[in-house]
Scaffold this motif. Structure first.
Motif, short mmCIF file in Angstrom:
data_model
loop_
_atom_site.label_atom_id
_atom_site.label_comp_id
_atom_site.label_asym_id
_atom_site.label_seq_id
_atom_site.Cartn_x
_atom_site.Cartn_y
_atom_site.Cartn_z
N VAL A 161 -30.14 -66.45 -0.07
CA VAL A 161 -31.59 -66.25 0.10
C VAL A 161 -31.85 -65.03 0.98
O VAL A 161 -32.75 -64.23 0.71
CB VAL A 161 -32.24 -67.51 0.70
CG1 VAL A 161 -33.67 -67.21 1.17
CG2 VAL A 161 -32.28 -68.63 -0.33
N GLY A 162 -31.05 -64.89 2.04
CA GLY A 162 -31.21 -63.72 2.90
C GLY A 162 -31.00 -62.42 2.16
O GLY A 162 -31.76 -61.46 2.33
N LEU A 163 -29.98 -62.37 1.32
CA LEU A 163 -29.72 -61.17 0.51
C LEU A 163 -30.86 -60.91 -0.47
O LEU A 163 -31.29 -59.76 -0.63
CB LEU A 163 -28.40 -61.34 -0.24
CG LEU A 163 -27.12 -61.20 0.58
CD1 LEU A 163 -25.91 -61.55 -0.27
CD2 LEU A 163 -26.98 -59.78 1.12
N ILE A 164 -31.33 -61.96 -1.12
CA ILE A 164 -32.44 -61.81 -2.08
C ILE A 164 -33.68 -61.30 -1.37
O ILE A 164 -34.38 -60.41 -1.87
CB ILE A 164 -32.72 -63.15 -2.79
CG1 ILE A 164 -31.56 -63.49 -3.74
CG2 ILE A 164 -34.04 -63.09 -3.57
CD1 ILE A 164 -31.64 -64.88 -4.33
N TYR A 165 -33.95 -61.85 -0.19
CA TYR A 165 -35.13 -61.42 0.57
C TYR A 165 -35.04 -59.93 0.91
O TYR A 165 -36.02 -59.18 0.75
CB TYR A 165 -35.25 -62.24 1.85
CG TYR A 165 -36.37 -61.79 2.75
CD1 TYR A 165 -37.68 -62.18 2.50
CD2 TYR A 165 -36.12 -60.96 3.84
CE1 TYR A 165 -38.72 -61.76 3.33
CE2 TYR A 165 -37.15 -60.52 4.66
CZ TYR A 165 -38.44 -60.94 4.40
OH TYR A 165 -39.46 -60.50 5.20
N ILE A 166 -33.88 -59.50 1.37
CA ILE A 166 -33.71 -58.10 1.73
C ILE A 166 -33.86 -57.19 0.51
O ILE A 166 -34.52 -56.15 0.56
CB ILE A 166 -32.33 -57.88 2.39
CG1 ILE A 166 -32.32 -58.53 3.77
CG2 ILE A 166 -32.01 -56.40 2.51
CD1 ILE A 166 -30.98 -58.49 4.46
#
Length: 414
Positions: free
Chosen positions: A220-225
């Motif tokens: 999720v962190g990667l997708i958000y970035i």
């Protein structure tokens, strides 16, 4: 009917009560849900505004369970599944009875209160475990960290017990919500408090040490970035935040004390022997998935029905292991629909999942996208729609945000 300030306030309070449902004992969790239903009915009878198509679509996971009752033999188990998953029907009904504009107003003006309530409830629940066993049972901090999963699952009051997988689910969502909250906070003191809470949740997710929750958070962190990179002004600082959080979780997973040194990630060290050992969590899932495949081959179109799936699955698993086993579910929500309702139900459920993804992307609702990705990834290792602790969180937040973005006339959604 034009909604007034009092009605806005009442709805905000009710939504916050639903957000803190983890603090309600198991036999009283119906209270905030009932309050929302009564408010929605009141508003509907005054305004006669309903979202019938939204209700039908949002209720698909539950309607599939009802369909599976038509060809199940174990009716009592089927009704238990319907009872556990009832929020998959009630929450869509509640939000369908409310017009989209009132939900949109809550999200635009009160979202921090609702998300903050969830985070606060998670903090109260988890910190109470530490305080209770530290103060009243005089346990050491090391002991509480080592036994945290056992304490929350077996040692606290029965009406508050929660499986560590679902506690990790709540903590993971709290971490996601915290980042969206801190972006909107202007008060420096509240910002500091939120950052402290972020540190607390990072440590807690490492203590609980559930693989899929941790992996899902990092995804999720990667997708958000990736999605927000163009909008982020301080790109380097954001990347530093992500690296720090990633590093903190990894260090916590590696170095925090464990009960009998049982680190869930150690199973990856000997993956070949692990997948062939049904006593390990990964191995158990591998054997369960083999049983799912066996059942699917025998019942490819319509499955075995809502009430029979877990029993027949466990029988097949017992045949594989050549010994009696307890009743298991598939430990994968997608496969659960596959064996319960065959290809027919599986395709409908996957279509439902894809459609919500499309809505989140088209409407550019990053919060909906992030929590939906997080929950869907967790569905790959657990039947979160078949346990009260999982289904309540999913049904409330997904349908709340989905209703605000719902637009049948949106030509971009095909």
């Amino acid at each position: 009917m034009k909604i007034n300030k009092t009605n806005h306030l009442v709805l905000t309070i009710i939504l916050c009560l639903n957000a803190i449902i983890i603090l309600f004992p198991s036999n009283f969790k119906f209270i905030p849900v009932l309050a929302l239903l009564l408010f929605s009915c009141y508003y509907f009878f005054k305004n006669k505004n309903k979202g019938s198509v939204f209700f039908v679509f949002a209720s698909i996971p539950y309607l599939l369970l009802i369909l599976g009752m038509l060809f199940t033999d174990n009716i009592s188990n089927g009704f238990k599944s319907l009872e556990t998953g009832s929020s998959l029907l009630i929450y869509p009904l509640c939000f369908a009875l409310l017009p989209k504009n009132i939900i949109r107003w809550q999200i635009d003006n009160r979202l921090n209160y609702i998300l903050g309530s969830f985070c606060f409830a998670t903090f109260i629940f988890t910190s109470f475990v530490f305080l209770y066993f530290k103060i009243f049972e005089e346990r050491s901090l090391t002991y509480i960290i080592q036994h945290n999963n056992i304490l929350t699952n077996l040692s606290i009051h029965p009406k508050y017990r929660i499986h560590p997988i679902y506690l990790a689910l709540n903590v993971g969502l709290s971490l996601i919500f915290s980042f969206f909250i801190v972006k909107k906070i202007k008060n420096i003191i509240l910002k500091i408090i939120t950052f402290v809470f972020i540190v607390y949740t990072v440590l807690l997710i490492a203590i609980i040490n559930k693989r899929m929750a941790i992996i899902a958070l990092l995804m999720v962190g990667l997708i958000y970035i990736i999605v927000e990179l163009k909008k982020i002004k301080k790109k380097k600082l954001t990347l530093v935040y992500y690296v720090v959080i990633f590093t903190a979780i990894v260090l916590g997973v590696v170095f925090l004390p464990r009960y009998k040194n049982q680190n869930s990630f150690h199973e990856f060290n000997h993956i070949v022997s692990t997948i062939n050992n049904p006593e390990t969590s990964i191995g158990k899932r591998v054997f369960l998935y083999k049983s799912v495949f066996n059942l699917f081959i025998k019942n490819p179109l319509l499955g075995v029905g809502t009430g029979d799936a877990n029993i027949i699955l466990s029988d097949d698993l017992a045949n594989q292991l050549q010994k009696e086993t307890e009743i298991y579910n598939s430990h994968n929500q997608y496969l659960s629909y596959l064996i319960s309702l065959g290809l027919f139900g599986f395709v409908i459920f996957i279509s439902y999942i894809i459609y919500i993804f499309k809505i989140a992307l088209i409407k550019n609702d990053i919060l909906l996208l992030c929590i939906f990705v997080f929950l869907c990834l967790n569905m790959m290792s657990e039947n979160i729609l078949e346990r009260e602790s999982g289904v309540l969180v999913y049904a409330f937040f997904i349908n709340f945000l989905l209703r605000a973005n719902w637009n049948l006339k949106n030509k971009l959604i095909k």
